[in-house]
Design a protein around this motif. Structure first.
Motif, PDB file in Angstrom:
ATOM      1  N   TRP A  45       0.832  -1.221   0.000  1.00 53.00           N
ATOM      2  CA  TRP A  45       0.000   0.000   0.000  1.00 53.00           C
ATOM      3  C   TRP A  45       0.853   1.251   0.000  1.00 53.00           C
ATOM      4  O   TRP A  45       0.347   2.361  -0.167  1.00 53.00           O
ATOM      5  CB  TRP A  45      -0.984  -0.045   1.179  1.00 53.00           C
ATOM      6  N   TYR A  50      -1.352   3.857  -7.693  1.00 50.36           N
ATOM      7  CA  TYR A  50      -1.956   4.234  -8.984  1.00 50.36           C
ATOM      8  C   TYR A  50      -3.409   4.666  -8.771  1.00 50.36           C
ATOM      9  O   TYR A  50      -4.046   4.286  -7.777  1.00 50.36           O
ATOM     10  CB  TYR A  50      -1.851   3.052  -9.966  1.00 50.36           C
ATOM     11  N   ARG A  54      -7.375   0.120  -4.697  1.00 53.60           N
ATOM     12  CA  ARG A  54      -8.082  -0.158  -3.435  1.00 53.60           C
ATOM     13  C   ARG A  54      -8.053  -1.656  -3.194  1.00 53.60           C
ATOM     14  O   ARG A  54      -7.747  -2.435  -4.097  1.00 53.60           O
ATOM     15  CB  ARG A  54      -9.496   0.415  -3.422  1.00 53.60           C
ATOM     16  N   ASP A  56      -9.339  -5.438  -2.583  1.00 47.55           N
ATOM     17  CA  ASP A  56     -10.488  -6.220  -3.059  1.00 47.55           C
ATOM     18  C   ASP A  56     -11.049  -7.130  -1.960  1.00 47.55           C
ATOM     19  O   ASP A  56     -11.904  -7.967  -2.226  1.00 47.55           O
ATOM     20  CB  ASP A  56     -10.140  -7.009  -4.330  1.00 47.55           C
ATOM     21  N   LEU A 143       3.646  -9.845  -3.550  1.00 44.26           N
ATOM     22  CA  LEU A 143       3.508  -9.110  -4.809  1.00 44.26           C
ATOM     23  C   LEU A 143       4.252  -7.790  -4.672  1.00 44.26           C
ATOM     24  O   LEU A 143       3.661  -6.710  -4.659  1.00 44.26           O
ATOM     25  CB  LEU A 143       2.014  -8.872  -5.103  1.00 44.26           C
ATOM     26  N   PRO A 149       8.058  -6.273 -18.483  1.00 47.67           N
ATOM     27  CA  PRO A 149       8.586  -7.062 -19.602  1.00 47.67           C
ATOM     28  C   PRO A 149       9.720  -6.304 -20.306  1.00 47.67           C
ATOM     29  O   PRO A 149       9.718  -5.069 -20.340  1.00 47.67           O
ATOM     30  CB  PRO A 149       7.372  -7.213 -20.525  1.00 47.67           C
ATOM     31  N   PHE A 151      10.770  -4.800 -22.892  1.00 44.86           N
ATOM     32  CA  PHE A 151      10.386  -4.215 -24.177  1.00 44.86           C
ATOM     33  C   PHE A 151      11.587  -3.473 -24.760  1.00 44.86           C
ATOM     34  O   PHE A 151      12.109  -2.529 -24.140  1.00 44.86           O
ATOM     35  CB  PHE A 151       9.228  -3.230 -24.007  1.00 44.86           C
ATOM     36  N   VAL A 182      -0.665  -1.000 -20.773  1.00 44.17           N
ATOM     37  CA  VAL A 182      -0.419  -2.391 -21.157  1.00 44.17           C
ATOM     38  C   VAL A 182      -0.828  -3.274 -19.983  1.00 44.17           C
ATOM     39  O   VAL A 182      -0.307  -3.109 -18.872  1.00 44.17           O
ATOM     40  CB  VAL A 182       1.065  -2.633 -21.500  1.00 44.17           C
ATOM     41  N   SER A 187      -4.677  -4.549 -11.347  1.00 44.68           N
ATOM     42  CA  SER A 187      -4.182  -3.169 -11.256  1.00 44.68           C
ATOM     43  C   SER A 187      -4.733  -2.343 -12.414  1.00 44.68           C
ATOM     44  O   SER A 187      -5.159  -1.193 -12.231  1.00 44.68           O
ATOM     45  CB  SER A 187      -2.651  -3.136 -11.287  1.00 44.68           C
ATOM     46  N   ALA A 188      -4.713  -2.923 -13.617  1.00 47.60           N
ATOM     47  CA  ALA A 188      -5.223  -2.205 -14.783  1.00 47.60           C
ATOM     48  C   ALA A 188      -6.736  -2.002 -14.669  1.00 47.60           C
ATOM     49  O   ALA A 188      -7.247  -0.909 -14.939  1.00 47.60           O
ATOM     50  CB  ALA A 188      -4.896  -2.991 -16.053  1.00 47.60           C
ATOM     51  N   GLN A 190      -8.531  -1.696 -12.124  1.00 54.93           N
ATOM     52  CA  GLN A 190      -8.853  -0.620 -11.180  1.00 54.93           C
ATOM     53  C   GLN A 190      -8.473   0.751 -11.736  1.00 54.93           C
ATOM     54  O   GLN A 190      -9.168   1.734 -11.491  1.00 54.93           O
ATOM     55  CB  GLN A 190      -8.096  -0.833  -9.866  1.00 54.93           C
ATOM     56  N   ARG A 207      -3.695  -8.515 -23.573  1.00 55.89           N
ATOM     57  CA  ARG A 207      -3.227  -9.820 -24.070  1.00 55.89           C
ATOM     58  C   ARG A 207      -4.238 -10.892 -23.696  1.00 55.89           C
ATOM     59  O   ARG A 207      -4.569 -11.752 -24.507  1.00 55.89           O
ATOM     60  CB  ARG A 207      -1.854 -10.140 -23.487  1.00 55.89           C
ATOM     61  N   THR A 208      -4.715 -10.852 -22.441  1.00 55.98           N
ATOM     62  CA  THR A 208      -5.705 -11.845 -21.996  1.00 55.98           C
ATOM     63  C   THR A 208      -6.853 -11.106 -21.314  1.00 55.98           C
ATOM     64  O   THR A 208      -6.628 -10.356 -20.360  1.00 55.98           O
ATOM     65  CB  THR A 208      -5.072 -12.816 -20.975  1.00 55.98           C
ATOM     66  N   ARG A 328      -6.609 -14.785 -10.377  1.00 53.88           N
ATOM     67  CA  ARG A 328      -7.368 -14.126  -9.318  1.00 53.88           C
ATOM     68  C   ARG A 328      -8.473 -13.261  -9.952  1.00 53.88           C
ATOM     69  O   ARG A 328      -8.201 -12.446 -10.847  1.00 53.88           O
ATOM     70  CB  ARG A 328      -6.445 -13.247  -8.492  1.00 53.88           C
ATOM     71  N   THR A 378       1.728  -4.465 -15.630  1.00 54.45           N
ATOM     72  CA  THR A 378       2.162  -5.792 -16.057  1.00 54.45           C
ATOM     73  C   THR A 378       2.513  -6.716 -14.890  1.00 54.45           C
ATOM     74  O   THR A 378       3.133  -7.757 -15.087  1.00 54.45           O
ATOM     75  CB  THR A 378       3.353  -5.667 -17.036  1.00 54.45           C
ATOM     76  N   ASN A 497       3.636 -15.743 -15.674  1.00 58.14           N
ATOM     77  CA  ASN A 497       3.663 -14.387 -16.250  1.00 58.14           C
ATOM     78  C   ASN A 497       5.081 -13.861 -16.436  1.00 58.14           C
ATOM     79  O   ASN A 497       5.279 -12.827 -17.051  1.00 58.14           O
ATOM     80  CB  ASN A 497       2.884 -13.421 -15.338  1.00 58.14           C
TER      81      ASN A 497
END
Ligand code: NAP
Length: 533
Positions: A45, A50, A54, A56, A143, A149, A151, A182, A187-188, A190, A207-208, A328, A378, A497
């Motif tokens: 936290w 970003y 929050r 979940d 986490l 990645p 790139f 990306v 995270s994305a 949210q 991607r998925t 998840r 990512t 991943n």
């Protein structure tokens, strides 16, 4: 380098695990030092700031339960607490229990080596601080190591770029900017609705596609808070034992999905959808047991997506085709609705991945997408990443990352053979990320504290996983995961991943109460499965 300071225990990390570990060991009279890379407490936290971040897990559940005064004092405002409120809570805990005086901030542990002559851990940092401790507790989080990645060309990008897990503390103003994001994980999911409100234009690179259930977030009802606080321990106990036993409130409909009529299917899924959040998969008792059964739930969510997203091509792209729950499940506020905005576009990068980053943006399938800002949502090198980034060496100089080259090997997720007196809080092969993390953290911290105190009482020097017990635990973890659908898709639970990471299912799927009971039995039987010295 200065001489090593001699202490009883070093704790790596000042997130919720490190803070409680410090509180318990210090209260028991041990000389303890926490080393923390950030300049404040809070772990996840602290770093994940970003827009839209929050928890979940519901706020009345996502908190410590070791102090009745603390849980009575603290007031959450929303059903799902936003990141700033959780960080404020972490800071309140640090102040309330006077934790900061034993935390060295802005310092990163680089190495921890076990000295077999002295039976002590020698811990080196990136500052002029080294420690010699009997016990080393890794409270490094599941986490906390970001996955960016590789790139090509990222260093040539002329705009600004961010990773959701390392968000600037001063915030970012996206007003009128062309933004590309990306990833479409939690995270994305949210951040996308919040970015879309600010940005001039937002392009999402997916991607998925992911399953997401509405949070139905709201201000907490005063009556509910009063009711919970009237008997908080009973609320905690019920959350731990009810439902899927993951330390979180979920009432499971104790019925097989195959025994339900069409009307019952709709009724139970709709009822869980209206409640919102993770509990969706408790609509029936066997949704993670077979693909056929799981498909009923997956299709229900796809229908919701198709009804929500107006453009049918975008809607179809957003419909996931993997098993629901093997990654998840995400919990969102207006995620799918956001794709109805004129300033949001979705680009599929499954068949044509990001080729490289250019000065102006992203090159995909020969087409350049130009941006002022790029956001990489990512994810993380989960569960083992933070441990692998330190040079941890046990007996005979064995490096933990070498021992775990084919996947983590632990006994109960608490320790690993060859690494005496090294504990991993919410380590791989413990329930950790499949539970309400704070419940799992408290269970581990209490177990480790009791273990250390018991050793001290009996004049013991070392405790270390027995290789046979470890082998049996690793087999058990794999076996029970193999009975579920969890390993069926490319999730971070499996390390899938991160390119090159071994594909091994890392969390323990047996549930927190079953697991905690196993840990208790081990302790009661003189730490059976551990070698004491
Ligand atoms: P994540 O679930 O691993 O998602 C990462 C996303 O990035 C995925 O969509 C992934 O696609 C994509 N991606 C990765 N590499 C890519 C590449 N080279 N090209 C294109 N796409 C790429 O990470 P996360 O969203 O940060 O969430 C991780 C976990 O953190 C969550 O599962 C949750 O446990 C926790 N979390 C919790 C909360 C909360 O409490 N509300 C919020 C955020 C995160 P693929 O799926 O194809 O790999």
């Amino acid at each position: 380098m200065s001489e090593s300071r001699q202490i009883d225990a070093v704790i790596v990390g000042a997130g919720f695990a490190g803070m409680f570990m410090l509180h318990r060991l210090r209260s028991a009279g041990l000389d303890v030092q926490v080393i923390e890379a950030g300049d404040g407490v809070g772990g996840t936290w602290y770093w994940n700031r970003y827009p839209g971040a929050r928890c979940d897990v519901e706020s009345m559940e996502y908190s410590y339960q070791f102090s009745e005064d603390l849980q009575q004092h603290w007031n959450w405002t929303e059903r799902y607490a936003p990141q700033p409120e959780i960080l404020a809570y972490a800071n309140h805990v640090a102040d309330r229990f006077d934790l900061r005086k034993n935390i060295q901030f802005e310092t990163r542990v680089t190495a921890a080596h076990f000295n077999e002559t002295e039976n002590r851990w020698l811990v080196a940092t990136d500052k002029d601080i080294t420690l010699s401790a009997r016990f080393c507790v890794m409270a490094t989080g599941c986490l906390s190591s970001t996955n960016l990645p590789k790139f090509d060309g990222l260093d040539t990008f002329k705009g600004e770029w961010y990773h959701t897990g390392l968000w600037p503390h001063k915030g970012v103003d996206f007003t009128n900017k062309r933004v590309g994001i990306v990833g479409t994980g939690s995270s994305a999911i949210q951040s996308i609705p919040q970015l879309a409100k600010q940005a001039g234009h937002l392009t999402v690179f997916q991607r998925t596609a992911n399953f997401s259930i509405p949070a139905h977030n709201r201000q907490l009802e005063a009556d509910f808070v009063v009711e919970v606080k009237a008997d908080y321990p009973a609320f905690r106990a019920a959350n731990n034992l009810e439902g899927t036993c993951f330390g979180s409130r979920t009432e499971v409909n104790d019925q097989s999905v195959f025994d339900a009529s069409e009307a019952e299917l709709q009724q139970h899924f709709e009822s869980k959808w209206q409640i919102g959040g993770f509990g969706f998969l408790s609509a029936f008792n066997d949704l993670l047991a077979t693909r056929e059964g799981n498909e009923f739930a997956a299709e229900f969510v796809r229908q919701k997506i198709r009804k929500t997203v107006k453009d049918p091509v975008t809607a179809e792209l957003l419909c996931p085709n993997q098993v629901i729950g093997c990654k998840r499940i995400c919990v969102d506020i207006d995620y799918f609705e956001t794709y109805n905005r004129d300033n949001v576009a979705l680009v599929n990068v499954k068949d044509h991945p990001v080729e490289r980053v250019t000065e102006r943006g992203l090159m995909i399938n020969g087409e350049e997408y130009a941006f002022d800002c790029l956001v990489f949502a990512t994810g993380f090198d989960a569960m083992t990443g933070s441990l692998a980034r330190m040079d941890i060496r046990g007996r005979d100089g064995l490096a933990l990352k070498d021992k775990w080259a084919a996947g983590p090997r632990t006994y109960l997720g608490l320790g690993s053979a060859g690494f005496p007196n090294l504990f991993t809080i919410s380590g791989p092969q413990s329930p950790s990320v499949l539970t309400n993390m704070i419940c799992s953290i408290e269970q581990h911290v209490n177990w480790v504290t009791d273990c250390i105190l018991s050793m001290n009482e009996r004049g013991l020097t070392t405790i270390e996983a027995d290789p046979k017990a470890e082998d049996a635990w690793v087999d058990h973890v794999n076996e029970i995961a193999g009975e579920t659908l969890y390993p069926s898709c490319n999730s971070w639970y499996l390390g899938a991943n991160v390119p090159g990471k071994p594909r091994v299912f890392m969390p323990y799927v047996g549930g927190l109460p079953v697991y905690a009971e196993k840990c208790n039995v081990v302790a009661q039987n003189n730490y059976a499965g551990f070698v004491l010295g």
